[in-house]
Design an enzyme around this catalytic site. Structure first.
Site, PDB file in Angstrom:
ATOM      1  N   TYR A 153       0.823  -1.213   0.000  1.00 32.73           N
ATOM      2  CA  TYR A 153       0.000   0.000   0.000  1.00 32.73           C
ATOM      3  C   TYR A 153       0.856   1.260   0.000  1.00 32.73           C
ATOM      4  O   TYR A 153       0.659   2.154  -0.824  1.00 32.73           O
ATOM      5  CB  TYR A 153      -0.932   0.005   1.213  1.00 32.73           C
ATOM      6  CG  TYR A 153      -1.659   1.322   1.369  1.00 32.73           C
ATOM      7  CD1 TYR A 153      -2.742   1.629   0.548  1.00 32.73           C
ATOM      8  CD2 TYR A 153      -1.255   2.258   2.307  1.00 32.73           C
ATOM      9  CE1 TYR A 153      -3.397   2.850   0.666  1.00 32.73           C
ATOM     10  CE2 TYR A 153      -1.907   3.475   2.436  1.00 32.73           C
ATOM     11  CZ  TYR A 153      -2.976   3.763   1.609  1.00 32.73           C
ATOM     12  OH  TYR A 153      -3.622   4.968   1.722  1.00 32.73           O
ATOM     13  N   LYS A 157       1.254   4.380  -2.845  1.00 36.92           N
ATOM     14  CA  LYS A 157       1.050   5.797  -2.563  1.00 36.92           C
ATOM     15  C   LYS A 157       2.312   6.614  -2.856  1.00 36.92           C
ATOM     16  O   LYS A 157       2.221   7.775  -3.272  1.00 36.92           O
ATOM     17  CB  LYS A 157       0.592   5.992  -1.111  1.00 36.92           C
ATOM     18  CG  LYS A 157      -0.830   5.496  -0.872  1.00 36.92           C
ATOM     19  CD  LYS A 157      -1.839   6.212  -1.767  1.00 36.92           C
ATOM     20  CE  LYS A 157      -3.261   5.784  -1.498  1.00 36.92           C
ATOM     21  NZ  LYS A 157      -4.273   6.517  -2.274  1.00 36.92           N
TER      22      LYS A 157
END
Length: 263
Positions: A153, A157
């Site tokens: 994750y 980002k």
């Protein structure tokens, strides 16, 4: 009398809940017609609320991790110009990388990166042909630090944060602006979906998604390059820029390691 000019159109992805839902509310309150998308039936219920602001809303249920899902959303435009694209759809994933299922890993990457980039390119090319448009990309302060127990994750980002700055620079001499919204932990269903409700970050107090969305919407409308929502997140991002990556990774472990929730 002549026909009324059509309202401006905003496309908001991941608009069924959380920050995306609140971004759509902001757009509706400011008079944008909406095309909203998410990968769950709840998007239709959300659209009913958006319509209460007196704007036209079309809800698209589509899996934006796939080319087909992005094409379904793009097709719903039917050639209508997009004045604002709010690329917010995203998925999280907690726990140790080696313990995660590949299907889940791939879904996070394809939602956060592949589908987002594909959709932005299609709509931004149309914006370039008209030399106008606004793009808001929901990145994260998570992109500033190695995400121990959120490795994939945080990596996605980091990509989005970097990508936003890069295409903004490429488009600086056009009428298109690119804004990166970088929130911290926000009170949404993100952590439950990411299986992180036994972690410190999953159980700590978080930011209000309505406040985060307003910060991002205002920055987009002003053509700002990036905005970190909340003073604490601004402090965290500033510290991250001068802290060695190994220290950041250990700090993240204390937030995201399974079982780190306060008893």
């Amino acid at each position: 009398m002549g026909r009324a000019l059509p309202k401006k159109l905003a496309v908001v992805t991941g608009a069924s809940t959380g920050i995306g839902y609140e971004l759509a509310i902001q757009c509706a309150k400011h008079g944008f017609d909406l095309i909203v998308a998410a990968d769950e039936p709840q998007i239709s219920q959300a659209a009913m609320i958006f319509r209460k602001e007196g704007v036209e809303v079309e809800a698209i249920e589509a899996n934006l991790a796939t080319t087909e899902g992005c094409d379904k959303l793009y097709g719903a435009l039917r050639g209508r110009p997009v004045d604002a694209l709010l690329a917010n759809a995203g998925r999280g994933l907690g726990r140790a990388f080696l313990d995660q299922d590949w299907v889940d890993i791939r879904y996070v990457i394809d939602t956060n990166v592949t589908g987002t980039v594909y959709l932005i390119q299609k709509i931004a090319r149309d914006m370039r042909a008209r030399n106008e448009g606004k793009i808001l990309i929901t990145g994260s302060i998570a992109g500033f630090m190695p995400g121990t127990y959120q490795a994939v994750y945080n990596g996605t980002k980091a990509f989005l944060d970097s990508f936003s700055f890069a295409i903004r620079a490429e488009l600086k001499d056009t009428g298109i602006t690119v804004t990166c919204l970088m929130p911290g932990a926000t009170e949404t269903d993100f952590f439950e979906r990411a299986d992180m409700m036994d972690t410190k970050v999953g159980t700590d107090k978080k930011d209000d998604p309505a406040d985060v969305a307003k910060t991002g919407f205002d920055a987009m409308m002003n053509g700002e390059g990036d905005v970190v929502s909340g003073w604490y997140n601004k402090l965290q991002s500033a510290i991250a820029n001068i802290t060695p990556a190994g220290m950041l990774a250990e700090r993240h472990r204390k937030m995201a390691e399974p079982g780190s929730a306060k008893n």
